[in-house]
Each structure stands twice: as structure tokens, then as C-alpha cells.
Write a protein that holds these residues in place. Structure first.
Motif, PDB file in Angstrom:
ATOM      1  N   HIS A 162     115.889  59.098 -47.892  1.00 33.42           N
ATOM      2  CA  HIS A 162     115.265  58.857 -49.207  1.00 33.42           C
ATOM      3  C   HIS A 162     113.767  59.145 -49.191  1.00 33.42           C
ATOM      4  O   HIS A 162     113.187  59.470 -50.227  1.00 33.42           O
ATOM      5  CB  HIS A 162     115.555  57.431 -49.696  1.00 33.42           C
ATOM      6  CG  HIS A 162     116.893  57.347 -50.362  1.00 33.42           C
ATOM      7  ND1 HIS A 162     117.056  57.370 -51.723  1.00 33.42           N
ATOM      8  CD2 HIS A 162     118.137  57.304 -49.832  1.00 33.42           C
ATOM      9  CE1 HIS A 162     118.349  57.334 -52.019  1.00 33.42           C
ATOM     10  NE2 HIS A 162     119.028  57.286 -50.881  1.00 33.42           N
ATOM     11  N   LEU A 163     113.159  59.045 -48.015  1.00 34.49           N
ATOM     12  CA  LEU A 163     111.755  59.432 -47.919  1.00 34.49           C
ATOM     13  C   LEU A 163     111.625  60.936 -48.158  1.00 34.49           C
ATOM     14  O   LEU A 163     110.683  61.404 -48.812  1.00 34.49           O
ATOM     15  CB  LEU A 163     111.218  59.056 -46.538  1.00 34.49           C
ATOM     16  CG  LEU A 163     109.702  59.005 -46.369  1.00 34.49           C
ATOM     17  CD1 LEU A 163     109.069  58.068 -47.389  1.00 34.49           C
ATOM     18  CD2 LEU A 163     109.335  58.574 -44.957  1.00 34.49           C
ATOM     19  N   ALA A 164     112.602  61.703 -47.657  1.00 39.61           N
ATOM     20  CA  ALA A 164     112.595  63.150 -47.900  1.00 39.61           C
ATOM     21  C   ALA A 164     112.766  63.452 -49.391  1.00 39.61           C
ATOM     22  O   ALA A 164     112.066  64.301 -49.951  1.00 39.61           O
ATOM     23  CB  ALA A 164     113.702  63.836 -47.091  1.00 39.61           C
ATOM     24  N   HIS A 165     113.688  62.735 -50.056  1.00 34.68           N
ATOM     25  CA  HIS A 165     113.830  62.900 -51.506  1.00 34.68           C
ATOM     26  C   HIS A 165     112.496  62.571 -52.201  1.00 34.68           C
ATOM     27  O   HIS A 165     112.030  63.306 -53.072  1.00 34.68           O
ATOM     28  CB  HIS A 165     114.904  61.954 -52.058  1.00 34.68           C
ATOM     29  CG  HIS A 165     116.316  62.462 -51.906  1.00 34.68           C
ATOM     30  ND1 HIS A 165     116.679  63.756 -52.211  1.00 34.68           N
ATOM     31  CD2 HIS A 165     117.457  61.828 -51.529  1.00 34.68           C
ATOM     32  CE1 HIS A 165     117.989  63.893 -52.008  1.00 34.68           C
ATOM     33  NE2 HIS A 165     118.483  62.751 -51.582  1.00 34.68           N
ATOM     34  N   ILE A 186     107.485  56.499 -57.498  1.00 33.29           N
ATOM     35  CA  ILE A 186     108.571  57.405 -57.109  1.00 33.29           C
ATOM     36  C   ILE A 186     109.879  56.612 -57.127  1.00 33.29           C
ATOM     37  O   ILE A 186     109.955  55.533 -56.534  1.00 33.29           O
ATOM     38  CB  ILE A 186     108.361  57.974 -55.691  1.00 33.29           C
ATOM     39  CG1 ILE A 186     106.940  58.518 -55.507  1.00 33.29           C
ATOM     40  CG2 ILE A 186     109.387  59.076 -55.411  1.00 33.29           C
ATOM     41  CD1 ILE A 186     106.586  58.815 -54.057  1.00 33.29           C
ATOM     42  N   LEU A 187     110.871  57.183 -57.781  1.00 39.03           N
ATOM     43  CA  LEU A 187     112.201  56.564 -57.801  1.00 39.03           C
ATOM     44  C   LEU A 187     113.209  57.581 -57.284  1.00 39.03           C
ATOM     45  O   LEU A 187     113.264  58.710 -57.787  1.00 39.03           O
ATOM     46  CB  LEU A 187     112.546  56.139 -59.232  1.00 39.03           C
ATOM     47  CG  LEU A 187     113.957  55.588 -59.487  1.00 39.03           C
ATOM     48  CD1 LEU A 187     114.199  54.294 -58.710  1.00 39.03           C
ATOM     49  CD2 LEU A 187     114.147  55.323 -60.995  1.00 39.03           C
ATOM     50  N   THR A 188     113.965  57.208 -56.246  1.00 37.06           N
ATOM     51  CA  THR A 188     115.025  58.093 -55.740  1.00 37.06           C
ATOM     52  C   THR A 188     116.363  57.394 -55.901  1.00 37.06           C
ATOM     53  O   THR A 188     116.480  56.197 -55.631  1.00 37.06           O
ATOM     54  CB  THR A 188     114.817  58.442 -54.252  1.00 37.06           C
ATOM     55  OG1 THR A 188     114.971  57.238 -53.474  1.00 37.06           O
ATOM     56  CG2 THR A 188     113.458  59.031 -53.989  1.00 37.06           C
ATOM     57  N   MET A 189     117.357  58.130 -56.363  1.00 37.50           N
ATOM     58  CA  MET A 189     118.699  57.560 -56.582  1.00 37.50           C
ATOM     59  C   MET A 189     119.723  58.615 -56.170  1.00 37.50           C
ATOM     60  O   MET A 189     119.677  59.739 -56.663  1.00 37.50           O
ATOM     61  CB  MET A 189     118.912  57.257 -58.073  1.00 37.50           C
ATOM     62  CG  MET A 189     117.894  56.329 -58.705  1.00 37.50           C
ATOM     63  SD  MET A 189     117.947  56.407 -60.527  1.00 37.50           S
ATOM     64  CE  MET A 189     117.189  57.986 -60.860  1.00 37.50           C
ATOM     65  N   CYS A 212     107.776  60.022 -60.531  1.00 38.69           N
ATOM     66  CA  CYS A 212     108.483  61.164 -59.927  1.00 38.69           C
ATOM     67  C   CYS A 212     109.913  60.729 -59.631  1.00 38.69           C
ATOM     68  O   CYS A 212     110.137  59.611 -59.165  1.00 38.69           O
ATOM     69  CB  CYS A 212     107.828  61.567 -58.609  1.00 38.69           C
ATOM     70  SG  CYS A 212     106.114  62.018 -58.782  1.00 38.69           S
ATOM     71  N   LEU A 213     110.848  61.634 -59.866  1.00 35.06           N
ATOM     72  CA  LEU A 213     112.264  61.336 -59.628  1.00 35.06           C
ATOM     73  C   LEU A 213     112.880  62.357 -58.684  1.00 35.06           C
ATOM     74  O   LEU A 213     112.551  63.546 -58.764  1.00 35.06           O
ATOM     75  CB  LEU A 213     113.068  61.408 -60.933  1.00 35.06           C
ATOM     76  CG  LEU A 213     112.904  60.332 -61.998  1.00 35.06           C
ATOM     77  CD1 LEU A 213     113.824  60.658 -63.176  1.00 35.06           C
ATOM     78  CD2 LEU A 213     113.223  58.963 -61.450  1.00 35.06           C
ATOM     79  N   ALA A 214     113.805  61.899 -57.834  1.00 36.22           N
ATOM     80  CA  ALA A 214     114.637  62.803 -57.035  1.00 36.22           C
ATOM     81  C   ALA A 214     115.888  62.059 -56.604  1.00 36.22           C
ATOM     82  O   ALA A 214     116.063  60.880 -56.920  1.00 36.22           O
ATOM     83  CB  ALA A 214     113.872  63.325 -55.820  1.00 36.22           C
ATOM     84  N   GLY A 215     116.761  62.766 -55.888  1.00 35.74           N
ATOM     85  CA  GLY A 215     118.090  62.232 -55.554  1.00 35.74           C
ATOM     86  C   GLY A 215     119.068  62.745 -56.602  1.00 35.74           C
ATOM     87  O   GLY A 215     118.683  63.056 -57.733  1.00 35.74           O
ATOM     88  N   GLY A 216     120.342  62.842 -56.208  1.00 37.53           N
ATOM     89  CA  GLY A 216     121.335  63.469 -57.080  1.00 37.53           C
ATOM     90  C   GLY A 216     121.425  62.888 -58.482  1.00 37.53           C
ATOM     91  O   GLY A 216     121.683  63.608 -59.442  1.00 37.53           O
TER      92      GLY A 216
END
Ligand SMILES: [Fe+2]
Length: 607
Positions: A127-130, A145-148, A300-304
Motif C-alpha cells: 500500500h505504500l507503493a500504491h 493519501i487514501l489507498t483501497m 490522492c487516490l490509488a489502489g484498484g
């Protein structure tokens, strides 16, 4: 001193490589584009070779290689999950473990052997990479930053802060409590493939009624105000079988899962609508929680899950943040870029360069390009007839053809990094025509007729068509079509016939207007893709509409085309009328007959 870092993601889904030189993304690509195997998870040898070639360096020039995951942590999760359900999970355990023992735990050796060099190999948390792929590429110097995603090691959702060249993760949600896995379970239950059919479920949602929302929230998932979520594992079987859902899940929704490729019924439409409502509610809660924890202005958003463009549109319109940036390679392919950036900014502690208000992703045109000389050599070798368009006639030729209702495959510049085609490897059509959606789905993409298409629109004219201001260069935000453009459609039909809904005209750009009057936007900017921008400008001069249908250049189940050879093959297998290859213009009616040894449809597994 110049610092060169290679990032790698692989072994789960969507393998990719990315090269970062002095903090700048020089090259990035998914392995599937080279091997022609969709979502290819294998070690990305081809993508790595491409990145090194594009950067003009040898493996021994690399300062570090960074893998986007900590294999031991993932191993720890698999082991714990197994022990929690033992001995029921023996089959899935036996399925997963041999590959683990042979590949994933010995990653350092694999990478050094493959590259033939003793380079430094680093590992970063998934998730750090995302998070890094989103924050470091964003235009923000300071942001939440939000990753999901489904799961990476143990985490399924994280909230963090990016400041300058530092990223801190502040809160995590852990496996098996996962919004991504909940969405994937419904994807599977509705008869679509996990990790690729999520887009179909989102596309189906507007046709249904969200009548299962309460069932999902009472039985399957307990969603709290703060965005945290608990899955009721009595309904899910992914801990101890190779499937996502079992009998109890099926009883809840009145019968077994839909068989893939069978007719879509009202139940699937309503399930799609329901999980979409739940997803939007969960994402908005997580976003508000991120704001409460971080007190930042930008997100910022990332993850599928960040590929859910409908949820993203709501975050932009209703969320507490002033601005939003989403990594276009939001899924695991993007982890390669995030890993490389973490190597540069985290391990080597280098500062970021000023953004000047623009993002650093460079339009996501980070893949291979092919020179006109290479393309001419290819066409001449095989004797394929073409017209070499003069520079000042290229955009108008394409636009005139489109305005006449023809379908054009457009191949221009460097291939896109991430799942969306953004004008470098795209199939284009006229959005004004009633039959464009049907023709493109059935005769060209050979895919389900309900699948919606997205508009590419000149960035400076987006507000003439959509209730949207700002930029959406990566096709990651859904916005409403303006009221004035809409046509009153008939009432929703309460039967299972999706086609009667799809064929109803909804606006003056029907091919890109969803049933609920929304559209998934790509704003096209002259500085990131001037050729594509010129085609849109020319189409606008002819028709008054600065909008085109833009869909990826591939057929169903096939990765997006990469090379001129891939492009020509896809062109000849479908009813695309013309192919534009860097200024060369090929008309279908002038091409020699296309014959293949076997039925090419068996080449690609249906996605
Ligand atoms: Fe992920």
C-alpha cells in the motif's frame, strides 16, 4: 549524480515495470502488452527490457530495483488465514503455496539472475507503493493519501500523508475486511471475472435498482461512519476455497451465482446498482475520515477501488477536499511506478522537483512508441496498402471519416500506462450516432452490448457538454451530461431485456451517455497529446462537437495493442473501417483478404 531506479510489480496480477531517473518517470508498461496475455502476472521480463531500452541504460547502471510488495508479510497473511480455517483451506493452500515457495520468497535471486547484475534489491509495502504512485506523481506538495484495494500483504485500505518527499501511513484496515474484496465477491457472483470484470459491474449498475443495499449492509458488511468495514466471513469462502462466495451467499440473493456468459437478469442489474451504492457510501466515508485525520486540502487516490470512476466523481463533488488526483494505473500495475518512486525519494532521500501545478505522470504516455520509419518498413514488408498523409491533412482525414459514421483505430505516440486507452492506442467513433455503441460493442470489440463507452472531449470545452469543470485527463471521473443535452427517455422497463434500455436515445451524444445520464470523461489537452487534440479539434470544426467516443484498441479479452503488428491484426479481425498509424492511413476496403490458421477468438480467454 543521476539516480536510476527500476520498480517491479508481479506474481499476483498485472505485472509491470517502471523506470524512474532522477525522480522522473521515464518508462512504464504492463507485461501483458508484450506477452499478449491479459493481466499477465509473470515476472515482467519484456517490460523491464523495454524500460531499460527507453532509458538508454544497462541493468548494471541501475542504482536499485524495488519490488512493490513484502513477500514475507504476504506469506504471513496466507499462513495465518490458513491456520484460522484449517483444515478446510487445504486445497487453496496447496494451490497457492508451491508458487510461493518457488518464486515469491526468492525474489532477490530471481531479479538478480534475470538482470544479470548484483544490483541492490529493495522491498516496499504494497500500500505504500500504491500511495507513492499517487502522491509523488500528483501536482500536490502536501496532501492526504487514501489507498483501497482487495488486499496487499495485510492491508486493504490505508490513510496517509504526503509532504515533500516523505510519505507516512497513519491508519490501516486489515484483511479480510476489504471493500475491494466485497466488490470482487459481487463481481464473481454476477458472473464476471474477479480482477477484470469489476468494470462491467460498474457499467451495469445504472440499469438496476439498488434494492439489495440493506441486505448487503446488514448481512455482508458492517460499514461504520469512519469508513471502516467488517465483512461477515460466514458469507465469504475466499479464506478456505478458490471461490469468493458459497451457498450461504447464494441463498441470501435468491439462487446460485450467474453462470458466466449467460443472460444478465434483473437480479444482476439490481446487485450491481446495490454494490455501487454501498461502494460510494464506503468510499465517501473513508474520504471524510482521511480528511478528519490529516486536515489536508488535497487528496490522492490509488489502489484498484480508485478505478471506480462513479465513486471518484462523487468524491470530487461531495467530498471535503478541494482537489483530487488519482493515479491512472491505480491497480497493481501502478505499484511498479510507486515502488521505483519510493526507491528514489525514500531510500535515496532525493527531493521532488517543483510541479508547476501540473501532475508528473506526463499524460501516462509512458510506454513504447514506434517511428514512422519502423512502421513504413512493416507495411512495405507485408505489402499492406496505405496512404502517407501529409502532416496538415492527418487530423482532418481522420475527423472526416469519423463524421461520416466510420470507426477509426488511432495509433499515435507512446502507449498508455494503466488500464485506459487515452488516444495513443484507441478506437474512435462518432458519439452523436444512435448505432455507434451497438456497432462498437458487437462488431468491433465483440463484447457485451451493455458496456458503456467513454467520451474524449477537448479540455477547454468540457463544460459545454458535462456538469464538470477542471481536468480528467485519465478517464477516471464520471460526471453528469448537461440537462440541456439530454433527451427525455422512456420509463425504465421492469423486465430483463437490457437491450431495450440500451437502445433508447438519451442525449445528443448517445454513444457516451450512460442510462443515468452520466459519462466517464477524458479531457484532452494539447500539451500531453497534441495529435489526438488535433483530431478532436478537426472533428469539432466539422460537426460542432468537440467530443469523440474513445475506447481501447483491442477486442474483448485481448490486452490493448502495443506494436504496429498488433494494431494491424486487431484492425483486420474486426469491422474497424480505417487504421491510423502515425500518419499512415489504411482503409479496410483496400486491404488484402485476412486469413488465419485457426479461429482467433479462441486466442483470448473471455475477460
Ligand atoms: Fe493492490
Amino acid at each position: 549524480m543521476t539516480i536510476k531506479v527500476l520498480g517491479i510489480s508481479c506474481f499476483y496480477h498485472d505485472a509491470a515495470a517502471a523506470l524512474v531517473i532522477d525522480g522522473r518517470p521515464v518508462a512504464a508498461a504492463q507485461e501483458e502488452r508484450f506477452t499478449r496475455v491479459k493481466h499477465d502476472p509473470s515476472f515482467p521480463t519484456n517490460a523491464i527490457l523495454y524500460c531499460l531500452e527507453e532509458g538508454g541504460i544497462r541493468p548494471s547502471d541501475l542504482d536499485a530495483v524495488v519490488f512493490y510488495d513484502k513477500p514475507l508479510l504476504t506469506f504471513d497473511r496466507l499462513l495465518s488465514s490458513y491456520l484460522a480455517v484449517a483444515p478446510r483451506g487445504l486445497r487453496s493452500w496447496l494451490h497457492a503455496m508451491p508458487r510461493w515457495l518457488s518464486q515469491k520468497l526468492f525474489f532477490t535471486r530471481i531479479i538478480r539472475q534475470s538482470l544479470g547484475t548484483d544490483t541492490t534489491v529493495l522491498f516496499t509495502k504494497h500500500h505504500l507503493a500504491h500511495a507513492a504512485s499517487a502522491f509523488y506523481m500528483s501536482p500536490f506538495d502536501n496532501a492526504a493519501i487514501l489507498t483501497m484495494d482487495g488486499v496487499g500483504e495485510w492491508a486493504t485500505t490505508t490513510i496517509g500523508i504526503g509532504e515533500g518527499n516523505r510519505i507516512r501511513l497513519l491508519a490501516e484496515l486489515w484483511f479480510p475486511d476489504s471493500l475491494g474484496l466485497l466488490y470482487s465477491a459481487l463481481t464473481h457472483f454476477c458472473g464476471f471475472k474477479v480482477n477484470s470484470g469489476e468494470y462491467k459491474l460498474m457499467g451495469l449498475a445504472p440499469y438496476g435498482e439498488p434494492r439489495y443495499v440493506d441486505v448487503i449492509l446488514h448481512e455482508l458488511a458492517d460499514l461504520k461512519e469512519d469508513g471502516s468495514l467488517r465483512l461477515n466471513m460466514a458469507y465469504f469462502t475466499f479464506l478456505h476455497t478458490l471461490r469468493m462466495t458459497g451457498d450461504r451467499f447464494a441463498r441470501l440473493f435468491g439462487g446460485p451465482a450467474r453462470t458466466p456468459e449467460s443472460q444478465i437478469t434483473r437480479r444482476e442489474m439490481d446487485l450491481a446498482a446495490s454494490i455501487q451504492v454501498v461502494t460510494e457510501r464506503a468510499v465517501l466515508s473513508m474520504v471524510r475520515q482521511a480528511h478528519r485525520i490529516t486536515h489536508r486540502r488535497f487528496l490522492c487516490l490509488a489502489g484498484g477501488v480508485a478505478l471506480n470512476c462513479v465513486a471518484n466523481g462523487r468524491v470530487l463533488r461531495e467530498g471535503p477536499f478541494e482537489a483530487l488526483w488519482i493515479q491512472p494505473a491505480a491497480g497493481d500495475a501502478g505499484g511498479a511506478l510507486g515502488a521505483a518512486l519510493l526507491g528514489y525519494h525514500g531510500y535515496f532521500r532525493r527531493a521532488r522537483t517543483p510541479s508547476n501545478g501540473r501532475d508528473r505522470q506526463r499524460g501516462s504516455y509512458l510506454g513504447p512508441s514506434f517511428s514512422r520509419d519502423e512502421i513504413a518498413a512493416f507495411l512495405n514488408t507485408y505489402g499492406y496498402p496505405y496512404h502517407d498523409l501529409p502532416k496538415d491533412k492527418r487530423a482532418t482525414t481522420v475527423a472526416e471519416f469519423l463524421a461520416a459514421g466510420k470507426i477509426v483505430a488511432f495509433f499515435s505516440g507512446r502507449m498508455e500506462y494503466g488500464p485506459r486507452a487515452l488516444g495513443a492506442r484507441s478506437i474512435l467513433g462518432d458519439p452523436r450516432r444512435d448505432d455507434t455503441q451497438r456497432i462498437m460493442n458487437l462488431k468491433i470489440k465483440h463484447r457485451e452490448s451493455f458496456r458503456p463507452f467513454a467520451p474524449a472531449v477537448l479540455a477547454n470545452r468540457v463544460s459545454e457538454f458535462f456538469a464538470f469543470q477542471g481536468e480528467s485527463p485519465y478517464m477516471l471521473i464520471v460526471a453528469p451530461v448537461l440537462e440541456a443535452r439530454r433527451v427525455q427517455r422512456g420509463p425504465a422497463i421492469q423486465d430483463d431485456n437490457l437491450l431495450t434500455l440500451i437502445n433508447q436515445r438519451r442525449s445528443d451524444i448517445p454513444a457516451v451517455t450512460h442510462w443515468d445520464y452520466s459519462a466517464r470523461l477524458q479531457t484532452v489537452h494539447p500539451d500531453t497529446h497534441p495529435e489526438f487534440h488535433e483530431v478532436l479539434s478537426a472533428f469539432s470544426s466539422l460537426t460542432g462537437f468537440p467530443v469523440l467516443v474513445n475506447t481501447s484498441f483491442n477486442v474483448r479479452g485481448e490486452p490493448i495493442v502495443c506494436t504496429p503488428e498488433d494494431a494491424y491484426r486487431c484492425f483486420m479481425r474486426t469491422e474497424i473501417d480505417a487504421l491510423y498509424l502515425e500518419g499512415f492511413w489504411l482503409l479496410k476496403r483496400e486491404q488484402p483478404a485476412w486469413a488465419e490458421q485457426s479461429d482467433w477468438r479462441s486466442e483470448f480467454a473471455l475477460d
